[in-house]
Design an enzyme around this catalytic site. Structure first.
Site, PDB file in Angstrom:
ATOM      1  N   ARG A  63      30.908 -47.491  63.924  1.00 40.33           N
ATOM      2  CA  ARG A  63      30.167 -48.599  63.303  1.00 40.33           C
ATOM      3  C   ARG A  63      31.040 -49.368  62.313  1.00 40.33           C
ATOM      4  NH1 ARG A  63      26.012 -44.160  61.239  1.00 40.33           N
ATOM      5  NH2 ARG A  63      28.018 -43.145  61.141  1.00 40.33           N
ATOM      6  N   ASP A  96      35.302 -45.380  62.277  1.00 44.46           N
ATOM      7  CA  ASP A  96      33.969 -44.974  62.728  1.00 44.46           C
ATOM      8  C   ASP A  96      33.580 -45.907  63.861  1.00 44.46           C
ATOM      9  OD1 ASP A  96      31.623 -43.097  61.329  1.00 44.46           O
ATOM     10  OD2 ASP A  96      30.822 -44.682  62.608  1.00 44.46           O
ATOM     11  N   TYR A 103      24.263 -28.085  70.171  1.00 46.17           N
ATOM     12  CA  TYR A 103      25.152 -28.343  69.019  1.00 46.17           C
ATOM     13  C   TYR A 103      25.851 -27.034  68.610  1.00 46.17           C
ATOM     14  CZ  TYR A 103      26.202 -29.320  64.044  1.00 46.17           C
ATOM     15  OH  TYR A 103      26.786 -29.468  62.818  1.00 46.17           O
ATOM     16  N   GLY A 111      29.874 -41.223  58.473  1.00 51.96           N
ATOM     17  CA  GLY A 111      28.786 -40.243  58.494  1.00 51.96           C
ATOM     18  C   GLY A 111      28.561 -39.598  57.136  1.00 51.96           C
ATOM     19  N   GLN A 112      27.633 -38.632  57.103  1.00 50.19           N
ATOM     20  CA  GLN A 112      27.238 -38.034  55.825  1.00 50.19           C
ATOM     21  C   GLN A 112      28.419 -37.394  55.096  1.00 50.19           C
ATOM     22  OE1 GLN A 112      24.760 -34.545  55.889  1.00 50.19           O
ATOM     23  NE2 GLN A 112      23.936 -34.913  53.847  1.00 50.19           N
TER      24      GLN A 112
HETATM   25  C1  AKB Z   1      22.167 -29.786  61.240  1.00 50.68           C
HETATM   26  O1  AKB Z   1      21.076 -29.585  60.664  1.00 50.68           O
HETATM   27  O2  AKB Z   1      22.276 -29.948  62.458  1.00 50.68           O
HETATM   28  C2  AKB Z   1      23.425 -29.795  60.406  1.00 50.68           C
HETATM   29  C3  AKB Z   1      24.091 -28.467  60.406  1.00 50.68           C
HETATM   30  C4  AKB Z   1      23.443 -27.296  59.771  1.00 50.68           C
HETATM   31  O3  AKB Z   1      25.180 -28.356  60.903  1.00 50.68           O
HETATM   32  N1  AKB Z   1      23.109 -30.204  59.067  1.00 50.68           N
END
Ligand code: AKB
Length: 320
Positions: free
Chosen positions: A38, A36, A144, A13-14
């Site tokens: 992938r 990962d 999230y 990931g990033q």
């Molecule tokens: C997102 O935009 O979801 C992430 C974060 C701020 O955790 N880059």
């Protein structure tokens, strides 16, 4: 002292790509096992051990920990804010279950340290948006953000109950050229550089004056490693630390790019991600991180723009 052996989950990931490269430099390639879901990212091919691993695979993870003699885990796999809103139950399951099974594994296998990233997404509309404090009202409005806040509480709980050394940072939006972001609300601030170089124009999915905290990846990686290496007695919280670097709007990043590409243009077509961004801080107070373990950022907007354009120009030329 026992040689540390590190497992990175979500290495493609990033954050994962650059963190793996930085940790391999520090601890030796063979001591940093990347995994990962992938195939290996091109930058992680042939420079250290690599396994395909689903972060939800408890048995597979345990086997790697045992077979490789792992002492530390960095769990980076997650669904971010924008993709999380499209599949909230899946995001909750992935973000929470992967964390809890790593925390359990940490206790069971007596791991020396665990790293798990949190995010400014823990903050919501009821939090002060300017200079958002370390300790404040926390009512996240995305799945999230809810999973990150719940995860912080789980990390604190495992530390208090079992003495597990889990460390965490609340990242702002991260900007990088080696690896691309995916599924975040702050991703526009990476896309804009690619589009500026490729097409000299960009349509932003956030409105022109939406100000968000951001950070160049070099700062984020250094900060993560500094937190992980900090003497344990310096850490005053087992929730995640606020860290911040710069805050800017789409209009301001466009102006920074125009200093190098004068005919670059930007327009605005806000989508569902605008509502997510509107709940987040405009700037973050990271005094606790600066005081407790010496956090400091090096990059401002123009320095970051210069580096991003310079590296991406080469990367895009090589891709042709
Ligand atoms: C997102 O935009 O979801 C992430 C974060 C701020 O955790 N880059």
């Amino acid at each position: 002292m026992k040689q540390e052996k590190i497992l990175i989950i979500g290495a493609g990931g990033q954050i994962g790509v650059e963190l793996t490269l930085a940790l391999r430099k520090l601890y030796g390639n063979e001591n940093v096992v990347a995994t990962d879901i992938r195939e290996a990212h091109p930058l992680l091919k042939d420079n250290g051990p690599y396994y395909i691993l689903n972060a939800m695979d408890v048995k597979g993870t345990h086997e790697i920990v045992k077979n490789e003699g792992i002492t530390q885990i960095y769990l980076l796999a997650a669904m971010l804010s924008a993709t999380g809103e499209k599949a909230p139950h899946k995001a909750w399951e992935i973000n929470m279950q992967s964390l809890i099974h790593i925390l359990d594994l940490g206790v069971q296998e007596k791991l020396t340290k665990i790293y798990w990233p949190s995010s400014m997404a823990v903050f919501g509309h009821s939090t002060p948006h300017d200079g958002t404090p370390q300790k404040t009202i926390i009512e996240p409005q995305t799945v999230y953000g809810i999973s990150k806040y719940a995860g912080e509480l789980w990390c604190q709980y495992y530390n208090q109950r079992w003495g597990l050394d889990v460390r965490s940072l609340r990242y702002p939006g991260l900007i990088s050229w080696k690896s691309e972001p995916g599924g975040g609300t702050t991703d526009y601030a990476v896309e804009i550089y690619y589009e500026a170089l490729k097409n000299k124009k960009y349509t932003s999915f956030l409105s022109e004056n939406t100000c968000l905290p951001m950070m160049y990846m070099d700062d984020a990686i250094r900060g993560t490693i500094e937190l992980m290496e900090a003497p344990v007695e310096k850490l005053k919280t087992r929730m995640a630390y606020n860290i911040s670097a710069i805050s800017f709007t789409p209009k301001e990043i466009a102006a920074s790019i125009q200093k190098h590409i004068p005919d670059f243009t930007i327009d605005y077509a806000p989508d569902f991600r605008q509502a997510i961004a509107d709940g987040w801080p405009r700037s973050i107070d990271d005094t606790a991180a600066r005081t407790d373990w010496g956090w400091k950022n090096n990059f401002d907007l123009d320095k970051m723009t210069e580096e991003m354009l310079q590296h991406l120009k080469v990367k895009l030329m090589q891709a042709v």
